[in-house]
Scaffold this active site. Structure first.
Site, PDB file in Angstrom:
ATOM      1  CB  SER A 152      -0.884   0.002   1.243  1.00 58.57           C
ATOM      2  OG  SER A 152      -1.500   1.258   1.395  1.00 58.57           O
ATOM      3  CB  THR A 202      -7.766  -1.121   2.074  1.00 55.81           C
ATOM      4  OG1 THR A 202      -7.935  -1.243   0.665  1.00 55.81           O
ATOM      5  CG2 THR A 202      -6.707  -2.101   2.548  1.00 55.81           C
ATOM      6  CE  LYS A 213     -12.134   0.619   1.153  1.00 56.62           C
ATOM      7  NZ  LYS A 213     -12.180   1.571   0.057  1.00 56.62           N
ATOM      8  CB  ALA A 271     -22.337  -1.946  -9.556  1.00 57.38           C
ATOM      9  N   GLY A 272     -19.217  -1.861  -7.655  1.00 54.90           N
ATOM     10  CA  GLY A 272     -18.616  -2.437  -6.445  1.00 54.90           C
ATOM     11  C   GLY A 272     -18.517  -1.402  -5.336  1.00 54.90           C
ATOM     12  CE1 TYR A 280      -4.517   4.278  -5.154  1.00 53.92           C
ATOM     13  CE2 TYR A 280      -2.241   4.939  -5.459  1.00 53.92           C
ATOM     14  CZ  TYR A 280      -3.212   4.342  -4.707  1.00 53.92           C
ATOM     15  OH  TYR A 280      -2.891   3.782  -3.508  1.00 53.92           O
ATOM     16  N   GLY A 313      -6.675   8.933 -10.762  1.00 51.50           N
ATOM     17  CA  GLY A 313      -7.098   8.278  -9.518  1.00 51.50           C
ATOM     18  C   GLY A 313      -6.284   8.725  -8.318  1.00 51.50           C
TER      19      GLY A 313
END
Ligand code: NAP
Length: 571
Positions: free
Chosen positions: A260, A305, A309, A370-371, A454, A475
């Site tokens: 990350s 993350t 979530k 649509a996530g 991104y 992004g």
């Protein structure tokens, strides 16, 4: 066995040692000296791995030259036996002989394993300790268990430092290690850490718990133990020299999470705003492990993350209106009484970059996907009065989200004849090594394209948009804005957005330059062939650092990756 006081004690007292010891390996003495010469200015505390040399004893006279030239350096001689995880094939007696010669050579410290101490004749270790500072070490390459039992055995032998290194298979193993260090560091000079990707907490916070120092790699690719990070990361990103009892601990929790960019971004923000805090990557394989770790460390705040979530919501004592509306939380604050409060800054991560460019009221916006992130986008944009359209690979999911948010669901076949103010890519297509575009050229009709991917900084979709003179919002802006909002929630200070954007841009540039490899956050799910979906070809990725705006907000984490580390050995 009696623990003796040595003439070396004053040379190795804990307050004289830097917190980071850099492991140096080489194929021969010249190689080690070359590396050490290049490192010694920034790293005056080093460990020479003599066991990597074909003939360690023969190399000592050459290494003496380095030690004589650099009295400012403190150097450990380690000649770990194969049976204990090293490369030295000789007996314990032969190992003792080399370490004794190393003492004569001028090394200030030597490392010898508990297992060797158990084999040596009575008094031999004490004799060694009279010549040089001794680190008695124990390594568990599989787990973190029986720490007390191990230490009880170690205490039977004289040593200046007792070093216990285990392997973290859960976040909670770090807690076990730190409790162990806390329990003994007042009476003994302890060194402790957990190896493995999940051991990062102990590498950074171990010194706070009582470890006199910790170990680091000289550079990426020179790791001598699983999960080892570089000395510059420990010092610059995690500010290990500053970590103390008052340092507040934050982290990004997910699975996977090792790569990350949140730690780079948030630690830079903390440093810039002089907040005494450190931000870690917490690889939580289960929610239970994460919660146990959070309650025991204690962690002051979490960036959540994938895949937690939604799951985290059930553990919250309360949450903001957006979390309740979206049904997902990406930001947690832990209060003094250990209660967890949730916020959703993903919404702001999408909305803020758009509001900096246009009025959202009445804007016609297409969300592709649509996530989880699409959900945050659609709710946020609807709240702002935008006219939102949704297209999704699995039509049923897109229809459900549209129904819940009063957005409009579109068939993919309708796209080519429509145009929008903004098209938002909320799918993983284009991310990491994936070079696909979620839309075809003819479907890309808008004033703005906001690609929430991104990593890499420039996706195929973004290139296609630029070719059609569509303005591109990278992004990166979402990532920075969601992080900025998190920073503000945690610290109460305005986020240094420009600094955060700059460091992530630079990290993306390094990824693109190949300094580090890109690792996808998670595998892109395979689609059941659907009529709505059209795959796309490949395109090279290249970085474009496009800094972000001024507001605060949030999002999920990405994972850049490190160069595949050549594991030379294990600590
Ligand atoms: P998610 O919950 O897994 O949702 C993924 C969505 O993409 C679903 O709608 C899925 O369609 C669709 N999709 C997946 N693979 C596809 C494919 N091969 N072709 C077409 N559609 C596909 O993921 P998420 O959390 O929303 O994240 C989506 C992406 O947003 C991430 O990969 C990341 O790149 C980006 N993101 C960026 C930030 C940031 O700060 N910039 C933050 C979070 C996420 P189905 O419904 O058919 O499965």
């Amino acid at each position: 066995m009696q623990v003796s006081t040595t003439v070396f004690a004053s040379r190795i007292q804990r307050f004289r040692l830097p917190r980071v010891c850099v492991a140096v390996v080489g194929e021969d003495a010249s190689n080690i000296i070359e590396r050490a010469e290049s490192l010694v200015r920034d790293n005056p505390f080093m460990e020479f791995r003599l066991d990597y040399l074909a003939q360690p004893a023969v190399a000592l006279p050459k290494l003496k030259h380095f030690l004589d030239l650099h009295p400012e350096a403190t150097v450990i001689a380690t000649c770990r036996r194969v049976v204990n995880g090293g490369k030295f094939k000789g007996s314990a007696a032969a190992q003792l002989d080399i370490l004794t010669k190393a003492a004569v050579t001028g090394f200030q410290l030597v490392d010898i394993e508990l297992q060797s101490a158990e084999i040596l004749k009575s008094g031999e270790l004490a004799e060694l300790k009279d010549r040089v500072g001794v680190i008695l070490s124990f390594h568990d390459f599989k787990a973190t268990k029986r720490l007390e039992e191990t230490f009880a055995a170690m205490k039977q032998y004289p040593a200046d430092f007792y070093k216990v290194v285990s392997t973290a298979t859960s976040l909670y193993d770090n807690v076990q290690m730190m409790k162990f260090l806390q329990a003994h560091s007042a009476q003994h000079e302890m060194v402790g850490l957990c190896m493995g990707e999940q051991g990062i907490i102990s590498r950074v916070l171990g010194v706070r718990a009582g470890s006199v120092f910790t170990f680091a790699a000289a550079t990426r690719g020179e790791e001598t133990a699983p999960g080892q990070v570089t000395a510059s990361e420990l010092r610059d990103t995690y500010r290990i020299e500053m970590v103390d009892a008052a340092t507040q601990v934050y982290g990004v929790a997910g699975d996977p999470v090792a790569h990350s960019m949140s730690p780079i971004m948030m630690n830079s923000a903390f440093r810039r705003e002089t907040v005494n805090a450190v931000f870690l990557a917490l690889h939580a394989k289960t929610m239970k492990d994460l919660m146990a770790c959070v309650s025991d460390i204690p962690i002051r705040g979490l960036s959540i993350t994938m895949p937690y979530k939604q799951d985290i919501v059930g553990s919250l004592s309360n949450s903001d209106a957006l979390t309740k509306q979206v049904g997902a939380c990406n930001t947690v604050v832990r209060s003094q009484d250990a209660k967890l409060y949730g916020f959703n800054t993903d919404v702001a991560g999408v909305v803020v970059p758009l509001e900096q460019r246009m009025t959202l009221q009445g804007a016609k916006i297409l969300v592709v996907g649509a996530g989880g992130v699409a959900r945050a986008a659609v709710f946020g944009l609807k709240n702002k009065g935008a006219e939102v359209f949704i297209v999704n690979r699995t039509p049923e999911k897109g229809q459900a989200l549209a129904k819940q948010t009063k957005a409009k669901f579109l068939k993919r076949t309708d796209l080519a004849k429509m145009s929008f103010d903004v098209i938002i890519n909320a799918t993983p297509l284009g991310m990491g090594s994936n070079r696909q575009s979620p839309l075809e050229d003819k479907e890309l009709n808008a004033k703005f394209l906001f690609d929430l991917v991104y990593v890499p900084a420039e996706t195929k979709l973004m290139k296609m948009a630029r070719a059609k003179n569509i303005q591109v919002i990278p992004g990166l802006e979402m990532f920075v804005q969601q992080g900025a909002r998190q920073f503000e929630i945690w610290s109460g200070k305005p986020a240094p957005v420009a600094e955060m954007s700059f460091v992530v841009s630079k990290a993306l540039e390094r990824l693109a330059a190949g300094t580090v490899e890109v690792e996808e956050e998670a595998p892109i799910p395979k689609a059941k062939p659907r009529t709505e979906e059209k795959p796309a070809p490949k395109a090279p990725a290249k970085p474009t650092a496009r800094p972000a705006a001024k507001k605060p907000v949030k999002t999920a984490a990405k994972k850049p990756a490190k160069k595949a580390a050549k594991k030379l050995a294990k600590r």
